[in-house]
Design a protein around this motif. Structure first.
Motif, PDB file in Angstrom:
ATOM      1  N   ARG A  67       0.872  -1.163   0.000  1.00 17.25           N
ATOM      2  CA  ARG A  67       0.000   0.000   0.000  1.00 17.25           C
ATOM      3  C   ARG A  67       0.909   1.213   0.000  1.00 17.25           C
ATOM      4  NH1 ARG A  67      -5.534   0.084  -0.580  1.00 17.25           N
ATOM      5  NH2 ARG A  67      -5.501  -2.027   0.185  1.00 17.25           N
TER       6      ARG A  67
ATOM      7  N   LEU B 195       0.696   5.128   0.313  1.00 18.29           N
ATOM      8  CA  LEU B 195      -0.278   6.187   0.599  1.00 18.29           C
ATOM      9  C   LEU B 195       0.185   7.550   0.118  1.00 18.29           C
ATOM     10  CD1 LEU B 195      -1.445   5.086   4.157  1.00 18.29           C
ATOM     11  CD2 LEU B 195      -2.624   4.769   1.994  1.00 18.29           C
TER      12      LEU B 195
ATOM     13  N   THR C 192      -6.238   4.160  -5.154  1.00 18.44           N
ATOM     14  CA  THR C 192      -6.271   3.495  -3.848  1.00 18.44           C
ATOM     15  C   THR C 192      -4.878   3.323  -3.257  1.00 18.44           C
ATOM     16  OG1 THR C 192      -6.238   1.396  -5.013  1.00 18.44           O
ATOM     17  CG2 THR C 192      -8.375   2.205  -4.310  1.00 18.44           C
TER      18      THR C 192
ATOM     19  N   GLN D  65       3.851   0.245   2.256  1.00 21.88           N
ATOM     20  CA  GLN D  65       3.451  -0.419   3.498  1.00 21.88           C
ATOM     21  C   GLN D  65       2.984  -1.802   3.122  1.00 21.88           C
ATOM     22  OE1 GLN D  65       0.378   1.890   5.311  1.00 21.88           O
ATOM     23  NE2 GLN D  65       1.702   3.664   5.629  1.00 21.88           N
TER      24      GLN D  65
ATOM     25  N   ARG E 232      -4.220  10.680   0.991  1.00 19.99           N
ATOM     26  CA  ARG E 232      -4.055   9.659   2.017  1.00 19.99           C
ATOM     27  C   ARG E 232      -5.381   9.462   2.762  1.00 19.99           C
ATOM     28  NH1 ARG E 232       0.473   8.063   5.355  1.00 19.99           N
ATOM     29  NH2 ARG E 232       1.725   9.440   4.072  1.00 19.99           N
ATOM     30  N   LYS E 233      -6.061  10.582   2.975  1.00 21.66           N
ATOM     31  CA  LYS E 233      -7.335  10.510   3.688  1.00 21.66           C
ATOM     32  C   LYS E 233      -8.349   9.662   2.910  1.00 21.66           C
ATOM     33  CE  LYS E 233      -7.951  14.361   6.030  1.00 21.66           C
ATOM     34  NZ  LYS E 233      -8.290  15.793   6.081  1.00 21.66           N
TER      35      LYS E 233
ATOM     36  N   ARG F 181      -7.587   7.438   0.682  1.00 20.25           N
ATOM     37  CA  ARG F 181      -7.076   6.071   0.533  1.00 20.25           C
ATOM     38  C   ARG F 181      -7.249   5.244   1.796  1.00 20.25           C
ATOM     39  NH1 ARG F 181      -2.119   8.564  -2.261  1.00 20.25           N
ATOM     40  NH2 ARG F 181      -2.725   8.468  -4.443  1.00 20.25           N
ATOM     41  N   THR F 182      -7.265   5.912   2.968  1.00 19.38           N
ATOM     42  CA  THR F 182      -7.366   5.133   4.201  1.00 19.38           C
ATOM     43  C   THR F 182      -8.807   5.000   4.693  1.00 19.38           C
ATOM     44  OG1 THR F 182      -6.800   7.152   5.358  1.00 19.38           O
ATOM     45  CG2 THR F 182      -5.045   5.525   5.104  1.00 19.38           C
TER      46      THR F 182
ATOM     47  N   GLN G 298      -9.712   1.434   4.923  1.00 19.61           N
ATOM     48  CA  GLN G 298      -8.975   0.703   5.955  1.00 19.61           C
ATOM     49  C   GLN G 298      -9.702   0.812   7.290  1.00 19.61           C
ATOM     50  OE1 GLN G 298      -7.373  -0.367   3.146  1.00 19.61           O
ATOM     51  NE2 GLN G 298      -6.254  -1.238   4.841  1.00 19.61           N
ATOM     52  N   GLU G 299     -10.321   2.000   7.506  1.00 18.79           N
ATOM     53  CA  GLU G 299     -11.057   2.177   8.757  1.00 18.79           C
ATOM     54  C   GLU G 299     -12.178   1.157   8.874  1.00 18.79           C
ATOM     55  OE1 GLU G 299     -12.210   6.273   8.735  1.00 18.79           O
ATOM     56  OE2 GLU G 299     -10.107   6.871   8.622  1.00 18.79           O
TER      57      GLU G 299
ATOM     58  N   GLU H 256     -10.758  -2.080  10.004  1.00 20.20           N
ATOM     59  CA  GLU H 256     -10.383  -2.116  11.408  1.00 20.20           C
ATOM     60  C   GLU H 256     -11.581  -2.357  12.311  1.00 20.20           C
ATOM     61  OE1 GLU H 256      -8.190   1.500  11.624  1.00 20.20           O
ATOM     62  OE2 GLU H 256      -6.612   0.612  10.393  1.00 20.20           O
TER      63      GLU H 256
END
Lengths: 71, 645
Positions: A8, A10, A40, A69, B117-118, B120-121, B124-125, B128
């Motif tokens: 990944r 970012l 992504t 990552q 980044r915001k 893209r993540t 992921q949240e 989690e």
């Protein structure tokens, strides 16, 4: 034996950045297929396990100036 | 002592590594400001130049390195252009311009990377949400094991307040479960024996024992995330076009800059061309819009396919709904039973005997009513409650029919005690040569005008009763149709019911167009026909109407959480069985399409404006870079609006 690994990234800040990393990975030894997505930040690499260790892919990505990552 | 001297540098380094781009941009900025200010003092010119060059080197090292790799990999891009411009500026002695370009670009890159980044993540949240461990009942003991090692069929115990670690079926216990992470529903859902539950959802009240059906990467949440990522990565034709354009664009800009220098001998002008020619906003805009929209939709329990599909969805101008289970709840119940020449109860029992072995959803309603009710209690009290042998609430036993045949789309023909029982619609009775008397006809018409489906019951070629079945419209239906109309979208309803029933339903929800008495294959043909003049979205459950969903320009499946095929195949899948999400999904697609165009327009307008500015010498290296970076941040900001749509 071919296997698939994912990273990944970012911190791609432009679509060309993703293409550059994709090209660099394509040219690496033992790589059979690469997908790098700007949207992504997902990097998927299919590689020959007898030729290359996936750790070197992380180094290749870092060398291009981005932070991989483990996915 | 040793501790401090060893720890401090590593911590400092770690902090630096984490915030490298920010640190570099800030340092470069400070040096730039410093070098520029000292330049005003007489006699400090050399110092000023040195500091400005240092600013360019500090800020530009990473950019140049990435630019070098762009050249090596033959993917000429923005970093190559910026590096060339900065080197060129230093070469012609425009030191502060060089430092400004580098500083502005590194600041812009930092902000771009941060916002991307915001987005893209965001997914992921969601991931989690799933706990790492599960409490499993093994060999009669409770054991804590890694969630992905739970095997199918094993029983997992989930205490109140815990998140579910696996997909499964409730075996014992009951509880309210917050399914928002998977379905986007804000209200908790009541779960008890036999109900499906999903990994990542939150058990709010009671303790649950769950029989595992999927763990690790084989859960609904994981499948959702995989699909969402695929959607975000899929390029639309607009994006592909822009990418292809960008590939030739950058070398084109370099060539233009060289030609400009050859013609005008104005180095500053040709360097400025390099900077303003960066394809930034154009290539970044569309993906940011798409990623934001798809991410937002996923958080609301709507899975959208990306690329081409999303672009098509943005042009939807007609939404066709399957009636049963979509506009209605899909839970048919017997509303009224009327006996003709026999008691109401007997008519219902006869119907139930004939339908007992049928798997049709109307059959279930009839059999259930016959089981449970001592007598069918109708709306308006037309049916008297008769004396019964068993007390109310106790279930009747319905005998099996001796013979039984399903006539597809019409009803059933059964034999019992030497009698022939025909249960079905008017067509079936005609086929079986059963005459329908006028008073029955009248009754049927009346029920149908109420939007109920009338099922005729005939015993040995004589009509003995009519069972009226009602499938309540969803409360949200009229509001949904209204919202779509407000968004300029037409609506249509497709149903297998007869015309009178369809009319009643269509009027109740305020739908524009409806087609009745359709067989499943007819629905597909109608969708195709509507598609000739419209971009058609078809809404259904994704299973029975899979063919018409596939035929429509955009197939929307409702209540997809439990059905993997719907998640995989539908163009849009509403995880919750909630009709209310349809206008949201349709208008979000439209907003996304608009957003992509806005971003392309901003990018092109900026470049055109800058080009005019350069040619008239209003725009120089630093101001060109400033406007360029501003336009990039503008398209990112515009795209990210869709995250909060």
């Amino acid at each position: 034996m071919s296997e698939t690994t994912q990273f990944r990234v970012l911190d791609f800040d432009c679509p060309t950045c993703a293409s550059t990393v994709e090209r660099a990975l394509q040219n690496a030894a033992g790589v059979e297929r690469v997908e790098v997505h700007y949207a992504t930040g997902r990097v998927e690499i299919e590689y020959d396990t007898t030729v290359v260790d996936p750790e070197t892919f992380a180094q290749t990505i870092e060398q291009q100036g981005y932070t991989p990552q483990r996915a | 002592m040793i501790d401090i001297s060893e720890r401090l540098p590593t911590e400092w380094y770690r902090y630096y590594a984490k915030h490298r781009t920010a640190t570099i941009a800030a340092t470069s900025g400070l040096l730039y400001a410093g070098g520029w200010s000292i330049g005003y003092f007489a006699g400090l010119d050399t110092a000023s130049v040195a500091i400005l060059i240092l600013a360019a080197v500090v800020g530009g090292y990473d950019i140049a390195r990435q630019g070098y790799h762009e050249v090596r990999n033959r993917t000429l891009g923005i970093k190559t252009l910026v590096t060339l411009a900065a080197i060129g500026a230093i070469a012609i002695g425009a030191y502060w311009e060089a430092a400004a370009v580098v500083f502005l670009f590194s600041l812009g890159s930092y902000l771009e990377g941060r916002t991307m980044r915001k987005t893209r993540t965001a997914l992921q949240e969601l991931l989690e949400m799933t706990p790492d461990t599960a409490t499993v009942r093994r060999d009669g003991e409770l054991k804590e094991v890694p969630a992905r090692e739970v095997e199918t069929g094993e029983t997992v115990v989930v205490k109140p307040g815990e998140k579910l670690p696996v997909d499964g079926e409730v075996r014992t216990g009951e509880s309210a479960v917050n399914q928002a992470p998977v379905t986007g529903e804000s209200a908790p859902v009541y779960k008890t024996d036999g109900d499906e539950v999903y990994a990542g959802t939150i058990n709010q009240a009671g303790s649950l024992e769950v029989r595992t059906t999927g763990a690790g990467s084989d859960t609904t949440l994981q499948r959702i995330i995989r699909r969402v990522e695929q959607a975000q990565e899929a390029q639309s034709s607009t994006e592909r076009l822009i990418d292809r354009f960008a590939k030739y664009y950058t070398p084109g800009v370099i060539a233009l800059s060289i030609v400009a220098f050859a013609v005008t001998r104005n180095a500053m002008l040709s360097l400025t061309l390099l900077v303003i020619g960066c394809p930034g906003a154009l290539v970044i805009g569309p993906p940011v819009s798409v990623v934001s929209a798809i991410g937002n939709a996923a958080r609301n329990g709507v899975l959208m396919k990306g690329g081409e599909h999303l672009e098509t969805a943005g042009t939807i101008d007609l939404v066709a709904f399957d009636k049963t289970g979509t506009l209605t709840r899909g839970e048919p119940t017997v509303a009224d039973v009327e006996g003709f020449g026999v008691e109401d109860r007997e008519a219902l029992t006869l119907a139930a005997v004939a339908e007992k072995k049928s798997e049709h959803h109307l059959a279930d309603a009839i059999v259930e009513a016959a089981h449970e009710r001592p007598a069918a209690v109708a709306d308006g009290g037309t049916v008297a409650v008769e004396e019964t042998a068993s007390p109310p609430g106790e279930s009747y036993s319905i005998p099996d029919p001796d013979e039984f045949d399903v006539v597809a789309g019409k009803g059933v023909v059964a034999r019992h005690d030497g009698r022939e029982i025909v249960v079905g619609n008017r067509t079936l009775l005609d086929d079986c040569d059963v005459e329908v008397p006028a008073d029955v006809e009248e009754h049927v018409r009346e029920r149908e005008q109420h939007g109920e489906t009338a099922v005729l019951v005939a015993d040995d070629a004589a009509v003995v009763g009519v069972v009226a079945i009602r499938d309540e419209l969803r409360e949200a239906a009229p509001g949904v149709i209204e919202s779509l109309r407000a968004a300029g979208v037409e609506t249509a309803m497709l149903t297998g019911d007869n015309k009178r029933v369809a009319t009643a339903a269509a009027e109740a929800v305020g739908i524009d167009d409806y087609r009745a008495e359709l067989l499943p294959e007819d629905k597909q043909a109608i969708v195709e026909e509507l598609g000739e003049d419209h971009t058609v979205a078809m809404v259904g459950d994704g299973i029975n109407d899979a063919p018409s969903l596939a035929t429509a320009d955009v197939g929307i499946a409702m209540g997809a959480a439990g059905t993997d095929t719907a998640i995989e195949t539908a163009d849009m899948a509403l995880m919750a069985d909630d009709l209310g999400h349809i206008p949201y999904a349709v208008t979000l697609s439209k907003a996304t399409r608009r957003n992509v165009y806005e971003n392309v327009a901003i990018a092109i307008a900026t470049v055109a404006l800058l080009l005019a500015g350069v040619l008239t010498s209003y725009v120089t290296l630093a101001s060109g870079m400033l406007v360029h970076e501003a336009s990039v941040l503008a398209v990112i900001g515009n795209g990210m609006r869709l995250l909060r749509y």
